[in-house]
Design a protein around this motif. Structure first.
Motif, PDB file in Angstrom:
ATOM      1  N   HIS A  41       0.878  -1.160   0.000  1.00 38.22           N
ATOM      2  CA  HIS A  41       0.000   0.000   0.000  1.00 38.22           C
ATOM      3  C   HIS A  41       0.920   1.216   0.000  1.00 38.22           C
TER       4      HIS A  41
ATOM      5  N   ALA B 277       0.829   4.034   1.283  1.00 35.28           N
ATOM      6  CA  ALA B 277       0.967   4.730   2.562  1.00 35.28           C
ATOM      7  C   ALA B 277       1.971   4.058   3.493  1.00 35.28           C
TER       8      ALA B 277
ATOM      9  N   ALA C   2       6.936   3.826   6.609  1.00 34.09           N
ATOM     10  CA  ALA C   2       6.256   4.894   7.331  1.00 34.09           C
ATOM     11  C   ALA C   2       6.109   4.482   8.799  1.00 34.09           C
TER      12      ALA C   2
ATOM     13  N   THR D  98      -2.434   9.188  10.026  1.00 31.77           N
ATOM     14  CA  THR D  98      -2.622   8.186   8.977  1.00 31.77           C
ATOM     15  C   THR D  98      -4.055   8.158   8.476  1.00 31.77           C
ATOM     16  N   ASP D  99      -4.207   8.114   7.178  1.00 30.53           N
ATOM     17  CA  ASP D  99      -5.531   8.022   6.558  1.00 30.53           C
ATOM     18  C   ASP D  99      -6.262   6.787   7.087  1.00 30.53           C
TER      19      ASP D  99
ATOM     20  N   ALA E 178      -6.282   3.788   4.894  1.00 25.47           N
ATOM     21  CA  ALA E 178      -5.055   2.993   4.871  1.00 25.47           C
ATOM     22  C   ALA E 178      -5.047   1.991   6.023  1.00 25.47           C
TER      23      ALA E 178
END
Length: 257
Positions: free
Chosen positions: A141, A143, A178, A213-214, A217
């Motif tokens: 992903h 992210a 991340a 964080t979204d 995600a």
């Protein structure tokens, strides 16, 4: 696959003996399987934790661990020495003494984990080769990509409460990613320690990376991670695999609402 100390060639044990001033005792580690050899070696001046590997995968993991423990201050055990003999990579590190933390709801050990994690969340990955997020977790992903050093396996067995603070061992899965990926992978261990999924998320919310964080995600990660462990559980009788399938499934169900 973990092997006995006696599986090491004589040239390797002789080199270890020289490094510790003579081997008095050897005690195998009670858990873990990344390195083929993992033992506490006692010499005249004290104890050293020794890992050794010769197979391609286990040696690669040990090289990652060596790089992490040499490059990152404080959190890992200090590297005392390392060498390669007869196709065996051997690493001797500081022997850490202390219990594993209690990560159950309300435990004061969670505060120690929080302090350690906040420091680790600010640690960039040093130059070098590390696992990518997709190689580590088995799916991708955008992210998850980032420049932080992520331990990625903060189960209680890899955390040791020493007199000077909480330390982190077994960096074989060190990943450049991340920072929220560390937290998402920790959620399963919090749930396994007795937290309801919502409680686990409330605790993780103290970290800036989690709040930033979204949500989509996180939803995607929880769903795909649960699917991965569910598939593994269908092909394995190992209790820990089924535990992870249950805990990741609980979190995914919670996020689906």
């Amino acid at each position: 696959m973990r092997s006995e100390w006696t599986a090491l060639p004589d040239a390797v044990t002789a080199e270890v003996s020289e490094r510790v001033g003579g081997i008095i005792d050897v005690y195998p580690a009670p858990s873990g399987n990344h390195a083929e050899i993992a033992s506490t070696v006692t010499g005249p001046d004290g104890k050293v934790f020794v890992k050794a590997a010769s197979g391609d995968l286990s040696a690669r993991s040990l090289r990652y661990e060596l790089a992490a423990t040499r490059a990152v201050a404080w959190y890992p055990p200090e590297v005392l020495w390392h060498f390669q003999v007869d196709d065996w990579l051997v690493v001797g590190v500081e022997h850490l003494v202390g219990p594993h933390p209690d990560l159950s709801p309300g435990s004061p050990d969670l505060d120690l984990l929080g302090v350690t994690l906040k420091g680790l969340q600010e640690t960039p990955a040093p130059d070098g080769t590390w696992f990518t997020p997709s190689a580590r977790v088995g799916f991708s992903h955008p992210a998850m990509d980032g420049g932080n050093l992520v331990h990625s396996d903060l189960n209680p067995a890899n955390l040791i409460m020493t007199a000077s603070g909480l330390r982190i061992v077994d960096w074989a899965w060190a990943t450049r990613a991340a920072p929220w990926l560390e937290l998402a992978l920790l959620a399963q261990w919090l749930i396994g320690s007795g937290h309801a999924p919502g409680q686990a998320e409330e605790w993780l919310a103290q970290f800036a990376a989690w709040a930033a964080t979204d949500r989509r995600a996180l939803d995607d990660f929880a769903s795909r991670n649960a699917s991965k462990w569910s598939a593994k559980a269908r092909q394995s009788s190992e209790i820990w695999v089924h535990d992870l399938a249950a805990w990741t499934g609980e979190w995914a169900a919670h996020r689906r609402g």
